[in-house]
Write an enzyme that holds these catalytic residues in place. Structure first.
Site, PDB file in Angstrom:
ATOM      1  N   ARG A  24      36.901  34.879  33.238  1.00  0.00           N
ATOM      2  CA  ARG A  24      35.935  35.596  34.059  1.00  0.00           C
ATOM      3  C   ARG A  24      34.761  35.754  33.239  1.00  0.00           C
ATOM      4  NH1 ARG A  24      34.289  40.047  37.532  1.00  0.00           N
ATOM      5  NH2 ARG A  24      33.527  39.274  39.608  1.00  0.00           N
ATOM      6  N   ILE A  51      28.399  37.292  41.252  1.00  0.00           N
ATOM      7  CA  ILE A  51      29.516  36.639  41.157  1.00  0.00           C
ATOM      8  C   ILE A  51      30.446  37.760  41.923  1.00  0.00           C
ATOM      9  CG2 ILE A  51      29.971  37.738  38.803  1.00  0.00           C
ATOM     10  CD1 ILE A  51      32.006  35.767  38.241  1.00  0.00           C
ATOM     11  N   SER A  52      31.302  37.287  42.662  1.00  0.00           N
ATOM     12  CA  SER A  52      32.018  38.422  43.832  1.00  0.00           C
ATOM     13  C   SER A  52      32.952  39.108  43.246  1.00  0.00           C
ATOM     14  CB  SER A  52      32.654  37.447  45.126  1.00  0.00           C
ATOM     15  OG  SER A  52      31.897  36.742  45.754  1.00  0.00           O
ATOM     16  N   GLN A  53      33.340  40.215  43.618  1.00  0.00           N
ATOM     17  CA  GLN A  53      34.299  41.057  43.158  1.00  0.00           C
ATOM     18  C   GLN A  53      35.775  40.447  43.164  1.00  0.00           C
ATOM     19  OE1 GLN A  53      35.406  43.759  46.452  1.00  0.00           O
ATOM     20  NE2 GLN A  53      36.830  45.044  45.169  1.00  0.00           N
TER      21      GLN A  53
END
Ligand code: SAM
Length: 208
Positions: A24, A51-53
């Site tokens: 990530r 950027i999503s959780q």
């Protein structure tokens, strides 16, 4: 991050394996690398976009029920992280992004990191008809209603996972499945996403 995914109920071995393997830190801004594995959304290189959780990515990808060799569509490429997780689950992924700069940088990143993802630029509310049909479709932004063109691009047994606006305070993560030619929908719980902008989405505030 992995401990919190397990604590929150992510069970799929392939999703856990994919989440553990996708770096990530390569998908976040340089300034946020130290927080790459915190369980929260982080800014990406476009105003208002994130950027999503990690937990949300894991929930969405688990709900897709991906199998090795599935053809999958990811709507809203953003950084490319969720597309990479889908690819690491064994899917051949097409990912569509409306913002040219994000599409270009995500394509470069995914290629450099060796993920089997084709990035296209365009309005994902209409899907990618020239690449359809898909076994699974994930939408990474909140739709005002069920995006019909996406549902039409599923194979029999296919799954569409999409956040749909449910009043002023958030969205319901919704899974649609094509069973014997009929669409069956189920609610997977509340969630929060940026708006899906396009012909079958919200209007672009910057141009309207
Ligand atoms: N899943 C992405 C990731 O892993 O980085 C994050 C997705 S971000 C929350 C939502 C993305 O959807 C943004 O990049 C936004 O530009 C994009 N988007 C919004 N409407 C879209 C549309 N109609 N078609 C394609 N992309 C869209």
């Amino acid at each position: 991050m992995m401990a919190s995914l397990i604590e929150y109920g992510i069970r799929s071995p392939s999703v856990l394996h994919a989440m553990a393997g996708v770096p990530r830190e390569d998908f976040v801004l340089e300034a946020d690398r130290a927080h790459a594995y915190a369980d929260r959304a982080l800014p990406i290189d476009a105003p208002g976009q994130t950027i999503s959780q990690p937990l949300m990515v894991a929930l969405v990808v688990e709900a897709l029920e991906l199998h090795e060799g599935d053809r999958a569509l990811d709507v809203g490429t953003g950084s490319g992280y969720q597309a990479a997780v889908m690819s690491a689950c064994g899917a051949h992924v097409v990912s569509i992004e409306r913002l040219e700069s994000l599409a270009r940088s995500a394509a470069e990143r995914l290629h450099r990191l060796n993920y089997d993802v084709e990035v296209v630029e365009g309005d994902g509310t209409l899907g990618v008809p020239e690449r359809a049909p898909f076994d699974a479709i994930a939408v990474g932004a909140a739709a005002p209603r069920l995006p019909i063109e996406l549902a039409r691009q599923l194979v029999e047994g296919g799954r569409l996972v999409v956040p749909i606006t449910d009043g002023p305070n958030g969205e319901q993560l919704t899974r649609l499945r094509l069973v014997n030619g009929r669409w069956e929908t189920e609610s997977l719980g509340p969630c929060r996403f940026v708006p899906l902008i396009g012909a079958d989405g919200y209007r672009d505030a910057a141009t309207s």
